[in-house]
Design an enzyme around this catalytic site. Structure first.
Site, short mmCIF file in Angstrom:
data_model
loop_
_atom_site.label_atom_id
_atom_site.label_comp_id
_atom_site.label_asym_id
_atom_site.label_seq_id
_atom_site.Cartn_x
_atom_site.Cartn_y
_atom_site.Cartn_z
N ASN A 239 0.88 -1.14 0.02
CA ASN A 239 0.02 -0.03 -0.02
C ASN A 239 0.67 1.15 0.03
OD1 ASN A 239 -2.52 1.90 0.78
ND2 ASN A 239 -1.04 2.20 2.56
N TYR B 40 2.44 10.03 -11.55
CA TYR B 40 1.86 9.32 -10.65
C TYR B 40 1.03 8.22 -11.40
CZ TYR B 40 -1.77 7.73 -7.09
OH TYR B 40 -2.31 6.98 -6.02
N LYS C 7 1.09 3.88 -11.19
CA LYS C 7 0.10 2.95 -10.91
C LYS C 7 -0.16 2.03 -12.03
CE LYS C 7 -0.45 4.22 -6.70
NZ LYS C 7 -0.22 3.19 -5.39
N THR D 156 -7.75 10.61 2.34
CA THR D 156 -6.31 9.98 2.84
C THR D 156 -5.24 11.10 2.98
OG1 THR D 156 -5.40 8.93 0.87
CG2 THR D 156 -6.81 7.63 2.13
#
Length: 254
Positions: free
Chosen positions: A90, A156, A160, A191
């Site tokens: 994670n 980013y 991913k 988050t």
């Protein structure tokens, strides 16, 4: 799934901590890792307070981009518990919101080190241990940005997408060896990783614009992502491997 052993990288905050809370509440021994000792120690207290009797909670200070440290972490877990049944990779960062031509190469290297190299290294040693014991389940955290192009997130998104490739290919490699490897692709979730975008400091994104990207018109909760992770780790998903589970408020349905 009681008395099994799980590792959650980046497990002291956000989705990682929500997953650790859920696993520990079901009696699973949980090891969380992260870079910040104080944050990790605080998370251990919170997770342990909600853990089922007998479930142990540990924190290992670790940088997932450091191969020596990752190998030592897996060995430390096995030395204490004798096995590693589950792993949730994670740990991740998002350090730049801009177009590629505006991006900083140093920032891209940093996000590659954590989001791609970190997942690779963790999988390398998690799978090695799981092969030795004959079974295991791994969940890698990707993103809606790992399945689509998204404005101002090229660096980013690239990392991913790489996580999706690692997940699917490794799942095929080990499909007959008792190891299941899946991914979860969260939509915008409340988050730490997007906290900077919710306070108005990011000119490209804010809470309203991020919520509007999703048909449900809201951000997800870490606990909602944790529920999906738990299912993929559990025997209830025993015939599932190489799958990327979207938990995204309908984003992928568009």
């Amino acid at each position: 799934m009681s008395q099994q052993v799980a590792l959650i990288t980046g497990g002291a905050t956000g989705i990682g901590k929500a997953t650790a809370l859920k696993l520990a509440a079901h009696g699973i021994h949980v090891v969380i890792s992260g870079r910040r000792l104080d944050v990790g120690q605080a998370a251990v207290k919170e997770i342990a307070a909600g853990a089922k009797a007998g479930a142990k909670v540990r924190f290992i200070q670790n940088d997932v981009a450091d191969e020596t440290a990752v190998k030592a972490m897996i060995l430390q877990i096995v030395a204490e518990f004798g096995r590693l049944d589950m792993a949730v990779n994670n740990a991740g960062i998002f350090n730049e919101s801009c177009t590629i031509d505006q991006s900083d190469t140093r920032n891209f290297r940093a996000v590659l080190d954590t989001n791609v190299l970190g997942v690779y290294l963790c999988m390398k040693y998690e799978v090695t241990q799981m092969l030795a014991q004959g079974n295991g389940a791994i969940v890698n955290i990707t993103s809606i940005a790992g399945l689509n192009g998204m404005p101002w997130t090229g660096t980013y998104a690239a990392t991913k997408h790489a996580v999706v490739g690692l997940t699917k290919s490794s799942a095929l490699d080990h499909a007959t060896q008792g190891i299941r490897i899946n991914g979860v692709a969260p939509g915008g979730t409340r988050t730490d990783i997007i906290a900077g975008h919710l306070d108005g400091s990011d000119e490209n994104y804010n809470e309203e614009s991020i919520a509007a990207m999703h048909p449900m018109n809201r951000l997800g909760k870490p606990e909602e992502i944790a529920d999906a992770i738990y299912w993929l780790l559990s025997p209830e998903s025993s015939y599932v491997t190489g799958h990327i589970l979207n938990v995204d408020g309908g984003f992928q349905a568009k």
